[in-house]
Design an enzyme around this catalytic site. Structure first.
Site, mmCIF file in Angstrom:
data_model
loop_
_atom_site.group_PDB
_atom_site.id
_atom_site.type_symbol
_atom_site.label_atom_id
_atom_site.label_comp_id
_atom_site.label_asym_id
_atom_site.label_seq_id
_atom_site.Cartn_x
_atom_site.Cartn_y
_atom_site.Cartn_z
ATOM 1 N N ASP A 168 47.573 0.767 30.877
ATOM 2 C CA ASP A 168 48.452 1.320 29.651
ATOM 3 C C ASP A 168 47.584 2.390 28.239
ATOM 4 O O ASP A 168 46.372 1.538 28.667
ATOM 5 C CB ASP A 168 48.916 0.493 28.407
ATOM 6 C CG ASP A 168 50.324 0.570 27.311
ATOM 7 O OD1 ASP A 168 50.278 2.142 27.461
ATOM 8 O OD2 ASP A 168 51.445 1.159 28.224
ATOM 9 N N LEU A 218 48.941 3.144 26.007
ATOM 10 C CA LEU A 218 48.897 2.655 24.284
ATOM 11 C C LEU A 218 49.579 4.252 23.313
ATOM 12 O O LEU A 218 49.106 4.471 22.479
ATOM 13 C CB LEU A 218 47.342 1.931 23.452
ATOM 14 C CG LEU A 218 47.436 0.850 24.380
ATOM 15 C CD1 LEU A 218 46.579 0.475 23.111
ATOM 16 C CD2 LEU A 218 48.406 -0.563 24.374
ATOM 17 N N ALA A 246 53.071 2.579 21.974
ATOM 18 C CA ALA A 246 52.609 0.848 22.362
ATOM 19 C C ALA A 246 51.549 0.206 21.975
ATOM 20 O O ALA A 246 50.462 1.058 21.445
ATOM 21 C CB ALA A 246 52.384 0.480 23.815
ATOM 22 N N LEU A 283 56.370 9.799 30.023
ATOM 23 C CA LEU A 283 56.539 10.008 28.331
ATOM 24 C C LEU A 283 58.668 9.911 29.530
ATOM 25 O O LEU A 283 59.202 10.062 29.838
ATOM 26 C CB LEU A 283 56.460 11.469 28.132
ATOM 27 C CG LEU A 283 55.039 11.276 28.389
ATOM 28 C CD1 LEU A 283 54.718 12.568 27.920
ATOM 29 C CD2 LEU A 283 54.794 10.544 27.149
ATOM 30 N N SER A 338 65.777 6.646 36.891
ATOM 31 C CA SER A 338 66.948 6.626 35.453
ATOM 32 C C SER A 338 68.276 6.887 36.372
ATOM 33 O O SER A 338 68.347 7.904 37.454
ATOM 34 C CB SER A 338 66.237 6.977 34.666
ATOM 35 O OG SER A 338 67.118 7.494 33.277
ATOM 36 N N TYR A 384 62.888 16.017 31.753
ATOM 37 C CA TYR A 384 62.326 14.393 32.218
ATOM 38 C C TYR A 384 62.872 13.657 33.232
ATOM 39 O O TYR A 384 62.599 13.325 34.465
ATOM 40 C CB TYR A 384 63.413 13.049 30.557
ATOM 41 C CG TYR A 384 63.194 12.337 30.703
ATOM 42 C CD1 TYR A 384 62.029 11.162 30.988
ATOM 43 C CD2 TYR A 384 63.645 11.263 30.738
ATOM 44 C CE1 TYR A 384 62.175 9.803 31.563
ATOM 45 C CE2 TYR A 384 64.485 10.419 31.253
ATOM 46 C CZ TYR A 384 63.724 9.548 31.405
ATOM 47 O OH TYR A 384 63.750 8.094 31.363
ATOM 48 N N LYS A 432 61.824 12.401 37.144
ATOM 49 C CA LYS A 432 62.029 11.224 37.104
ATOM 50 C C LYS A 432 63.160 11.607 38.986
ATOM 51 O O LYS A 432 62.486 10.491 39.830
ATOM 52 C CB LYS A 432 63.405 11.034 36.979
ATOM 53 C CG LYS A 432 62.919 9.695 35.217
ATOM 54 C CD LYS A 432 62.143 8.816 35.690
ATOM 55 C CE LYS A 432 61.779 8.381 34.278
ATOM 56 N NZ LYS A 432 60.285 7.557 34.711
ATOM 57 N N LEU A 485 70.048 4.739 20.892
ATOM 58 C CA LEU A 485 71.651 4.156 20.074
ATOM 59 C C LEU A 485 71.026 2.877 19.547
ATOM 60 O O LEU A 485 71.540 2.827 17.746
ATOM 61 C CB LEU A 485 72.997 4.218 20.188
ATOM 62 C CG LEU A 485 73.902 3.609 20.166
ATOM 63 C CD1 LEU A 485 74.380 4.591 18.592
ATOM 64 C CD2 LEU A 485 75.304 3.121 21.057
ATOM 65 N N ILE A 491 77.142 8.921 15.195
ATOM 66 C CA ILE A 491 77.513 9.523 16.096
ATOM 67 C C ILE A 491 78.124 10.554 16.819
ATOM 68 O O ILE A 491 78.705 11.269 15.828
ATOM 69 C CB ILE A 491 78.381 8.406 15.575
ATOM 70 C CG1 ILE A 491 79.164 6.932 15.981
ATOM 71 C CG2 ILE A 491 79.791 8.334 17.622
ATOM 72 C CD1 ILE A 491 79.753 5.945 15.782
ATOM 73 N N PHE A 492 77.273 11.023 17.527
ATOM 74 C CA PHE A 492 77.548 12.098 18.596
ATOM 75 C C PHE A 492 78.184 12.848 19.107
ATOM 76 O O PHE A 492 78.553 12.175 20.676
ATOM 77 C CB PHE A 492 76.297 13.121 19.125
ATOM 78 C CG PHE A 492 75.321 12.542 18.411
ATOM 79 C CD1 PHE A 492 75.109 13.589 16.794
ATOM 80 C CD2 PHE A 492 73.795 11.808 18.316
ATOM 81 C CE1 PHE A 492 73.106 13.206 16.071
ATOM 82 C CE2 PHE A 492 72.876 11.823 17.784
ATOM 83 C CZ PHE A 492 72.726 12.066 16.774
HETATM 84 N N1 NAD Z 1 63.957 3.099 28.002
HETATM 85 C C1 NAD Z 1 65.216 3.516 28.287
HETATM 86 O O1 NAD Z 1 66.009 3.658 28.123
HETATM 87 C C2 NAD Z 1 65.051 3.755 29.704
HETATM 88 C C3 NAD Z 1 65.587 4.295 30.953
HETATM 89 C C4 NAD Z 1 65.572 4.424 32.024
HETATM 90 C C5 NAD Z 1 64.144 4.585 32.738
HETATM 91 N N2 NAD Z 1 63.623 4.483 31.418
HETATM 92 C C6 NAD Z 1 61.621 4.025 32.550
HETATM 93 O O2 NAD Z 1 61.084 3.231 31.739
HETATM 94 C C7 NAD Z 1 59.922 3.718 31.945
HETATM 95 C C8 NAD Z 1 59.657 2.379 30.567
HETATM 96 O O3 NAD Z 1 60.300 2.556 29.802
HETATM 97 P P1 NAD Z 1 60.503 2.416 27.938
HETATM 98 O O4 NAD Z 1 61.643 2.134 27.120
HETATM 99 O O5 NAD Z 1 59.543 0.742 28.482
HETATM 100 O O6 NAD Z 1 59.044 3.367 27.585
HETATM 101 P P2 NAD Z 1 57.961 3.058 26.561
HETATM 102 O O7 NAD Z 1 57.256 4.106 26.206
HETATM 103 O O8 NAD Z 1 57.407 2.007 25.764
HETATM 104 O O9 NAD Z 1 56.878 2.398 27.655
HETATM 105 C C9 NAD Z 1 56.224 3.396 28.905
HETATM 106 C C10 NAD Z 1 54.497 3.388 28.248
HETATM 107 O O10 NAD Z 1 53.749 4.272 29.008
HETATM 108 C C11 NAD Z 1 52.337 4.017 28.875
HETATM 109 N N3 NAD Z 1 52.434 5.529 29.313
HETATM 110 C C12 NAD Z 1 52.447 6.770 29.149
HETATM 111 N N4 NAD Z 1 51.818 7.385 29.533
HETATM 112 C C13 NAD Z 1 51.158 6.832 30.089
HETATM 113 C C14 NAD Z 1 49.921 7.510 30.944
HETATM 114 N N5 NAD Z 1 50.345 8.717 31.407
HETATM 115 N N6 NAD Z 1 49.010 6.343 31.404
HETATM 116 C C15 NAD Z 1 48.894 4.881 30.702
HETATM 117 N N7 NAD Z 1 50.019 4.903 30.226
HETATM 118 C C16 NAD Z 1 50.732 5.233 29.428
HETATM 119 C C17 NAD Z 1 52.762 4.124 27.053
HETATM 120 O O11 NAD Z 1 51.651 3.554 25.745
HETATM 121 C C18 NAD Z 1 53.735 3.142 27.018
HETATM 122 O O12 NAD Z 1 53.700 1.592 26.942
HETATM 123 C C19 NAD Z 1 59.825 4.840 31.404
HETATM 124 O O13 NAD Z 1 58.173 5.333 32.934
HETATM 125 C C20 NAD Z 1 61.327 5.210 31.657
HETATM 126 O O14 NAD Z 1 61.201 6.629 31.501
HETATM 127 C C21 NAD Z 1 63.508 3.832 30.828
#
Ligand code: NAD
Length: 339
Positions: free
Chosen positions: A32, A34, A37, A84, A125, A150, A154, A201, A218-219
């Site tokens: 990661d 970070l 995170a 992202l 997603s 975004y 995906k 939300l 609330i949109f």
């Molecule tokens: N949370 C949601 O609602 C949701 C829904 C559908 C899909 N997702 C997907 O699930 C995955 C995780 O989501 P989350 O909610 O835990 O997000 P999050 O942002 O909490 O976790 C993503 C992590 O990836 C790390 N990161 C980002 N770019 C990086 C890079 N280039 N190299 C190394 N680390 C990197 C960030 O520091 C973070 O720790 C994502 O791919 C997101 O698109 C999330």
């Protein structure tokens, strides 16, 4: 037991999945950068599991550094969360999204191939279904044309992974299509900790409850739904994490190369007002809210047909609305300022 490399493992869904993996006895290597995170999430995960993991602060686009991690660790499978995820921001910064999500995945898969690692679980997603498909979304529907960069990243990555699997039968891949993850580990020690104003939300509601935000917007309350607010398929993050453990087991049991999509949702849609009222009921906190105009790009309603994951992965979400609300509140009240 296997050694699993988890990209983005310090993030919201990643940290809960790392905990589930450690609890199952797997060894875990987290990669990661970070960016979104804190390492503290992994400190807490290790404490909760009473086990240690390996951490590398590496950007997945840094091929040399990533390759070094694979050279040091003998990895059996990868769970790929890193990326992202803010839909609105992706409209403003499309290049950052294509670089992180698409280029990052290309680099990861190249490095996996170099090191003969062929099992991959990818975080996709529900947004890949786009606007044309009708809910409940089912995996036999075609990939849609998501409106945001975004969502496009995906859908693109899913297509790339299908091509990779078709070109090399050693690859075994699942594209897990998450619906709306909410909640936190039952301990209240790990949870969702957004930077700045929450885009989703549930963390917004929790921050209103703890006094960090004045009121929720609330949109739209004039959608063609039971109470006029949008319907979504909310899934407890611990059930979602378990889905990754189940997907790995499934991959390890496949004889042939494959690339399969699975919906991870409960199949039970809830409205924005259901969530607000549910949170009030189970946390005993009042949530101030106002009705704001609709947000462009929001669909009125979508939810999962999750039969495929239930039957093939033998995945069963067990958490209730009450669990989602109580666990969110436990995390937020124990950690009002996040990590
Ligand atoms: N949370 C949601 O609602 C949701 C829904 C559908 C899909 N997702 C997907 O699930 C995955 C995780 O989501 P989350 O909610 O835990 O997000 P999050 O942002 O909490 O976790 C993503 C992590 O990836 C790390 N990161 C980002 N770019 C990086 C890079 N280039 N190299 C190394 N680390 C990197 C960030 O520091 C973070 O720790 C994502 O791919 C997101 O698109 C999330």
């Amino acid at each position: 037991m296997a050694k699993i490399l988890v990209t983005g493992g310090a993030g919201y869904i990643g940290s809960h999945t790392v905990l589930a993996l450690l609890n199952k006895g797997h060894q875990v290597v987290v990669v990661d950068n970070l960016f979104n995170a804190s390492y503290e999430s992994l400190v807490r995960v290790q404490k909760l599991a009473n086990k240690s993991l390996t951490f590398a602060e590496v950007d997945i686009r840094d091929k040399a550094a990533l390759s070094q991690v694979f050279a040091q660790e003998s990895v059996d499978a990868v769970i790929h969360f890193a990326g992202l995820k803010a839909v609105g921001e992706s409209v403003q910064k499309p290049l950052a999204y294509y670089q992180n999500n698409v280029e990052g995945t290309l680099t990861l898969v190249e490095v996996m191939k170099q090191h003969q690692c062929y099992h991959l679980v990818f975080s996709s997603s529900a947004t890949v279904y786009g606007e044309a498909n009708q809910p409940p979304y089912i995996e036999t529907q075609p990939l849609g044309n998501p409106t945001s960069p975004y969502g496009k990243t995906k859908a693109m990555v899913e297509q790339i992974l299908m091509d990779v699997a078709a070109s090399d039968q050693r690859f075994k891949i699942t594209n897990l299509r998450y619906f709306n993850p909410i909640g936190a580990d039952i301990s209240g020690d790990i949870g969702e900790d957004p930077n700045g104003i929450p885009n989703n939300l549930m963390p917004f509601v929790a921050q209103v409850a703890v006094g960090k935000r004045e009121k929720l917007a609330i949109f739209g309350d004039d959608y063609p739904t039971k109470d006029g607010t949008c319907l979504r398929d909310y899934i407890h993050v611990s059930d979602l994490a378990q889905g990754h453990v189940d997907a790995l087991n499934w991959l390890f049991n496949q004889q042939e190369g494959c690339c399969e999509a699975f919906n991870l949702g409960t199949g039970d849609p809830l409205s924005v007002l259901d969530i607000v009222r549910g949170f009030e009921q189970y946390s005993e906190q009042k949530i101030a809210f106002e009705i704001a105009p609709r947000r462009s790009g929001d669909l009125p309603a979508f939810w999962a047909d999750s039969d495929k994951a239930r039957s093939q992965l033998q995945w069963t979400p067990v958490k209730t609305l009450q669990d989602m609300m109580v666990d969110t509140w436990r995390w937020q009240s124990k950690n009002p300022n996040g990590y």
